[in-house]
Write an enzyme that holds these catalytic residues in place. Structure first.
Site: not given
Length: 303
Positions: A96-98
């Site tokens: 998700i690379k948040r």
């Protein structure tokens, strides 16, 4: 992270990327389902079933963007896919690379470590500052689910040099500054759990740059790696195997597995004749999993 390390030792280092675009499924198969999203879920389930049967992988990485692109139904398929991975006894990694300021990171952590989208491990982008990582650590305690995270360190895309390889005035590269912090946080939290053999935070390190791979593996010997770039992105097994040294890691392959059927002449004939089945393309994916696992283990053994 510890459970993933143990599963990688048991099942092999392969991570199957369920970055499943509807375009990866032949039209004649999709036409048998009520929607593209339903076809994607069926394909994901068939692949997970074969991974377990063949003992060919330790985890699945599910890239959320492919599911967001299918709208609300796609997000239901995303949720169901994560449940299927975890139910199968594999580790679910949500790509998700948040990364955002505190309150927003709190919300991201809650969204992906609990509820409908609950997963085991997520990917985090650290480039808004290290304080953005803190909210995710709250879920690392066993009583909070024992969750983990892979922080972007040295990615597999060519443009990584634009930021990750920039030199700091204080000395060293930006990616080294990030790597030092990943190791520090992972070790600091991990010290609370004596059974933990690697840091609670892992790092994303691509298999496309051989020089970076050897250097980063030696520099961060206690950090477990998520290793993209192998297969369709051109990363070689020997580079990935370098990253599997010391604390180890898991090597992701997505398109190389999901689209393996496209390289099978017999399946191509079935597609042309509209006689191909979901089992046909899932079996091709299963064969690709077994090949990748053996390829990686052979490369690791030759180090």
């Amino acid at each position: 992270m510890q459970l993933l390390k143990e599963l990688a030792a048991k099942n092999g280092p392969l991570c199957v990327g369920l970055d499943t675009s509807p375009s990866y499924i032949p039209d004649c198969i999709k036409s048998k389902y009520s929607s593209d999203a339903e076809a994607v879920l069926a394909y994901n389930k068939a692949i997970i079933e074969r991974i377990v049967k063949d003992n060919s992988a330790c985890c699945c990485k599910v890239q959320i963007a492919y599911y967001e692109a299918m709208g609300l139904e796609g997000m239901k398929v995303y949720s169901e896919t994560l449940k299927e991975v975890r139910k199968a006894g594999l580790i679910a990694i949500s790509d998700i690379k948040r990364g955002d300021i505190g309150a927003t990171s709190d919300a991201y952590a809650k969204a992906h470590f609990t509820g409908d989208f609950e997963t085991d491990i997520i990917t985090i982008n650290p480039y808004m500052g290290f304080d953005t990582l803190v909210p995710f650590t709250k879920y690392s305690a066993p009583e909070q689910g024992g969750k983990g995270a892979f922080v972007l360190l040295c990615t597999s895309n060519p443009g990584m040099v634009d930021i990750e390889h920039q030199e700091l005035k204080s000395g060293g590269l930006l990616l080294e500054h990030v790597g030092d912090e990943i190791a520090r946080i992972g070790k600091e939290i991990g010290s609370q759990y004596p059974e933990q053999e690697c840091g609670l935070f892992g790092a994303v390190v691509g298999a496309t740059q051989e020089k970076d791979a050897r250097y980063l593996r030696d520099k961060y010997p206690e950090t477990f790696f998520l290793i993209p770039g192998y297969g369709a992105q051109g990363g070689e097994a020997r580079i990935a195997a370098t990253l599997l040294d010391k604390a180890g890691g898991t090597v992701n392959s997505s398109r190389g597995i999901l689209c393996a059927w496209k390289k099978d002449a017999q399946i191509a004939d079935k597609v042309a004749n509209n006689t191909v089945t979901m089992d046909d393309i899932a079996d091709a994916a299963a064969r690709a999993c077994i090949f990748s696992k053996e390829d990686l283990l052979k490369a690791k053994a030759s180090l």
